[in-house]
Write a protein that holds these residues in place. Structure first.
Motif, mmCIF file in Angstrom:
data_model
loop_
_atom_site.group_PDB
_atom_site.id
_atom_site.type_symbol
_atom_site.label_atom_id
_atom_site.label_comp_id
_atom_site.label_asym_id
_atom_site.label_seq_id
_atom_site.Cartn_x
_atom_site.Cartn_y
_atom_site.Cartn_z
ATOM 1 N N GLU A 328 0.829 -1.217 0.000
ATOM 2 C CA GLU A 328 0.000 0.000 0.000
ATOM 3 C C GLU A 328 0.852 1.252 0.000
ATOM 4 O O GLU A 328 1.997 1.240 0.453
ATOM 5 C CB GLU A 328 -0.853 0.066 1.285
ATOM 6 N N ASN A 329 0.274 2.333 -0.469
ATOM 7 C CA ASN A 329 0.773 3.677 -0.226
ATOM 8 C C ASN A 329 -0.380 4.628 -0.541
ATOM 9 O O ASN A 329 -1.515 4.186 -0.731
ATOM 10 C CB ASN A 329 2.052 3.972 -1.036
ATOM 11 N N HIS A 330 -0.091 5.914 -0.603
ATOM 12 C CA HIS A 330 -1.153 6.907 -0.796
ATOM 13 C C HIS A 330 -1.728 6.916 -2.206
ATOM 14 O O HIS A 330 -2.650 7.673 -2.488
ATOM 15 C CB HIS A 330 -0.602 8.295 -0.446
ATOM 16 N N ASP A 331 -1.161 6.125 -3.106
ATOM 17 C CA ASP A 331 -1.682 6.047 -4.473
ATOM 18 C C ASP A 331 -2.425 4.727 -4.727
ATOM 19 O O ASP A 331 -2.879 4.482 -5.840
ATOM 20 C CB ASP A 331 -0.534 6.123 -5.498
ATOM 21 N N GLN A 332 -2.471 3.874 -3.719
ATOM 22 C CA GLN A 332 -3.005 2.525 -3.907
ATOM 23 C C GLN A 332 -4.222 2.291 -3.015
ATOM 24 O O GLN A 332 -4.350 2.906 -1.965
ATOM 25 C CB GLN A 332 -1.929 1.484 -3.558
ATOM 26 N N PRO A 333 -5.078 1.350 -3.426
ATOM 27 C CA PRO A 333 -6.191 0.983 -2.550
ATOM 28 C C PRO A 333 -5.676 0.206 -1.340
ATOM 29 O O PRO A 333 -4.505 -0.167 -1.277
ATOM 30 C CB PRO A 333 -7.043 0.084 -3.432
ATOM 31 N N ARG A 334 -6.544 -0.074 -0.398
ATOM 32 C CA ARG A 334 -6.164 -0.824 0.788
ATOM 33 C C ARG A 334 -5.941 -2.292 0.419
ATOM 34 O O ARG A 334 -6.783 -2.905 -0.274
ATOM 35 C CB ARG A 334 -7.261 -0.698 1.853
ATOM 36 N N SER A 335 -4.857 -2.870 0.901
ATOM 37 C CA SER A 335 -4.483 -4.216 0.459
ATOM 38 C C SER A 335 -5.474 -5.281 0.923
ATOM 39 O O SER A 335 -5.691 -6.269 0.232
ATOM 40 C CB SER A 335 -3.079 -4.569 0.921
ATOM 41 N N VAL A 336 -6.081 -5.081 2.096
ATOM 42 C CA VAL A 336 -7.006 -6.114 2.567
ATOM 43 C C VAL A 336 -8.247 -6.157 1.673
ATOM 44 O O VAL A 336 -8.831 -7.218 1.444
ATOM 45 C CB VAL A 336 -7.333 -5.922 4.069
ATOM 46 N N ALA A 352 -5.940 -9.803 6.554
ATOM 47 C CA ALA A 352 -5.011 -8.689 6.827
ATOM 48 C C ALA A 352 -3.705 -9.245 7.399
ATOM 49 O O ALA A 352 -2.607 -8.824 7.017
ATOM 50 C CB ALA A 352 -5.644 -7.693 7.798
ATOM 51 N N LYS A 353 -3.819 -10.208 8.287
ATOM 52 C CA LYS A 353 -2.614 -10.811 8.885
ATOM 53 C C LYS A 353 -1.865 -11.679 7.885
ATOM 54 O O LYS A 353 -0.636 -11.731 7.886
ATOM 55 C CB LYS A 353 -3.000 -11.651 10.107
ATOM 56 N N MET A 354 -2.620 -12.347 7.019
ATOM 57 C CA MET A 354 -1.989 -13.201 6.017
ATOM 58 C C MET A 354 -1.134 -12.350 5.076
ATOM 59 O O MET A 354 0.028 -12.675 4.794
ATOM 60 C CB MET A 354 -3.092 -13.946 5.241
ATOM 61 N N LEU A 355 -1.696 -11.232 4.620
ATOM 62 C CA LEU A 355 -0.938 -10.363 3.712
ATOM 63 C C LEU A 355 0.308 -9.811 4.398
ATOM 64 O O LEU A 355 1.379 -9.693 3.794
ATOM 65 C CB LEU A 355 -1.826 -9.216 3.211
ATOM 66 N N GLY A 375 -5.376 -2.839 9.506
ATOM 67 C CA GLY A 375 -6.220 -3.508 8.518
ATOM 68 C C GLY A 375 -7.285 -2.569 7.956
ATOM 69 O O GLY A 375 -8.388 -3.028 7.617
ATOM 70 N N MET A 376 -6.969 -1.289 7.835
ATOM 71 C CA MET A 376 -7.966 -0.365 7.260
ATOM 72 C C MET A 376 -8.352 -0.813 5.848
ATOM 73 O O MET A 376 -7.551 -1.363 5.116
ATOM 74 C CB MET A 376 -7.441 1.074 7.269
#
Ligand code: GLC
Ligand code: CA
Length: 565
Positions: A328-336, A352-355, A375-376
């Protein structure tokens, strides 16, 4: 002078506008960050990367800088910055600044001068060209949509802007520009900052022939400038010069943002001799779900693509460069929301924990983007108006309005899926109003799930996503193999499992991760021959041969020294 401490560091990215508002104006600020340093220390990270805090008219949330030596009013003052730096250092936290030098704001003093006349001393600080009869000099399309050239009446010329027209590109061919930038960087380093994250640094050298680009549809009627601007002819020369003149004189960390870089290019940027940068952000794994209009798609990723790309980078930079690891970063969606599953609280927490497990057990320097440690999730706002990002706004004008490539409803779903604002909703500190981010009206809406997902109910709770990140960070500090081990992809026997091992000396780390909401058969989960120690797992126990939904586990094995005698 460099000691490679950054190879063992964990970096936390702060997007100041959305992190913590200390004065109730709805905008996060420097004092807000200072007030949360103990939280970051508790998490256990080593380095804070601040997205730009410099003076800026905010056309692109600070990535359009009008004065490199001043702080944005919304964020506070230079004294606030110095206090933040000092308080961070007191806690052993380093601060890395965002360095945006491919372009400035059109409100920067250099550009104001530059546009005045063709013989202004600042004219060649930017890239000006005469058009073909009032038409732009070539067909290049901006990465923020529309033409990459803006016509300026005063001198009847066009200037280049790869991003918005409020972000004119600097002319790195001009040695004076480079000198100014090196001086400015030195000025910050003398203040005590600990390094730079270099915004789109791979774009600074342009092919001086400025040929037309191929029209692929990705930029509407415009041509693709990428082959002529990305990893351009002199980019390595410039970075080596910057390294000699500035970077090599300080014990700092540098990371370059390099969209479209190949493994081979990245190996040059991050070469082990240290003549350029410490590491780069590659983009391949965050483009695997892109469609014909880039991030404006409803596509979902395929695990096989993710594994292929991640493995390629692990293997390709091994011993010759260094990886930065990010979801993730400010240009990407939330990974979860993107690679995991946020549909139920149970799957949300497991995935979220798996990632986190997958990423933090790889070789490289891990980056945690604010809120990822909680895990936002993507907010799924129901109206386009709730997504103010300039990129989305301009894409809307082109894809929906001008070219009718998609309907308004479809475009909204695309933005909900991969839009940049997914990562920019306010940090969720507590279950109080606005998630405890601000006492006022937040500049962007808060994710409605803040009552369930917030720092207050996770810090100190042993089974929280936050505690899990704490443990992963601690493991990296304890087990050398996490930094040093070579990566090997394993055949998991399942198409929903990513299995890899890290090998170093007589040690082995085995990582298994199930990317689905179904149980997966995985023979690797069992090995009666050796006694394995569970380093970390997102379930309370480990079952043999199967992995439960979104289960992740890292095993550690060590041969006894006398075994091979
Ligand atoms: C980088 C930044 C992004 C910005 C762009 C232009 O990609 O991460 O937020 O819009 O550069 O500066
Ligand atoms: Ca504020």
């Amino acid at each position: 002078m460099s000691t490679n401490w950054w190879k063992k560091a964990v970096v936390y990215q702060i997007y100041p506008r959305s992190f913590c508002d200390s004065n109730g104006d709805g905008i996060g600020d420097l004092n807000g960050i200072t007030g949360r340093l103990d939280y970051l220390k508790t998490l256990g990270v080593d380095v804070l990367w601040l997205s730009p805090v410099y003076q800026s008219p905010n056309a692109d949330n600070g990535y359009d800088i009008s004065d490199y030596r001043a702080i944005m009013k919304d964020f506070g003052t230079m004294e606030d910055f110095e206090r933040l730096l000092c308080e961070a250092h007191k806690r052993g936290l380093r601060i890395v600044m965002d360095l945006v030098v491919n372009h400035t704001s059109d409100e920067h003093a250099w550009f104001r001068e530059s546009r005045k006349s063709e013989n202004n001393p600042y004219r060649d600080y930017y890239i000006w060209k005469k058009g073909k009869d009032s038409k732009p000099p070539n067909n290049w399309g901006s990465w923020f949509y529309g033409s990459a050239w803006e016509y300026d009446q005063q001198t009847d010329s066009h200037y280049l802007h790869i991003f918005s027209k409020k972000q004119p590109d600097l002319n790195w061919e001009n040695p004076k520009v480079r000198r100014e930038i090196y001086d400015m960087m030195t000025w910050w380093l003398e203040k005590g900052v600990d390094g730079f994250r270099m915004d789109v640094i791979s774009l600074i050298s342009k092919n001086q022939r400025f040929p037309d680009g191929q029209v692929t549809g990705a930029y509407g009627e415009y041509g693709d400038l990428t082959p002529y601007c990305e990893n351009g002819p002199r980019v390595h020369e410039y970075l080596q010069e910057m390294n000699r003149e500035v970077l090599s004189r300080y014990d700092i960390m540098t990371v370059g943002e390099t969209p479209n870089a190949t493994v081979e290019e990245a190996a040059r940027y991050t070469n082990a001799a240290g003549t350029e940068l410490n590491m780069v952000f590659q983009f391949e794994h965050v483009a695997i779900d892109h469609g014909p209009y880039g991030k404006y798609t409803e596509n979902r990723f395929r695990l096989s693509d993710l594994i292929r790309v991640m493995s390629k980078w692990q293997e390709g930079l091994s011993g010759v460069g260094w990886n930065s690891l990010y979801w993730e970063n400010h240009d990407q969606p939330r990974s979860v929301s993107r690679f995991g599953n946020a549909s139920t609280p149970f799957l949300w927490e497991k995935s979220a924990k798996m990632l986190a497990t997958c990423l933090h057990m790889l070789q490289g320097t891990p980056y945690i983007y604010q809120g990822q440690e909680l895990g936002m999730t993507n907010p799924n706002f129901s109206s386009l108006e709730d997504y103010p990002d300039i990129d989305a706004r301009q894409a809307y004008e082109l894809l929906v309005k001008a070219q009718r490539k998609m309907s308004e409803e479809e475009f909204l779903r695309c933005v909900q899926n991969l839009g940049r604002d997914n990562g920019r909703t306010p940090m969720q500190w507590s279950g109080q109003k606005n998630g405890g981010f601000t006492a006022g009206e937040p500049w962007i809406k808060v994710n409605p799930n803040y009552q369930r997902i917030n720092a207050q109910n996770q810090v100190g709770r042993p089974d929280s996503v936050f505690s899990y990140y704490q443990r992963l960070i601690r493991l990296r500090k304890t087990y050398e193999i996490i930094t040093e081990g070579t990566y090997e992809l394993l055949d998991s026997g399942s198409n929903t499992v990513w299995a890899y091992q890290r090998v170093w000396n007589r040690e082995r780390l085995l990582v298994l991760a199930n990317f689905s909401d179904q149980e997966a058969c995985c023979p690797l989960a069992k090995n009666p021959e050796v006694t394995r120690q569970i380093l970390i797992s997102n379930y309370d126990d480990v079952k043999s041969e199967t992995l439960r939904p979104y289960e992740a586990v890292a095993f550690y094995e060590r041969e006894r020294a006398d075994e091979n005698i």
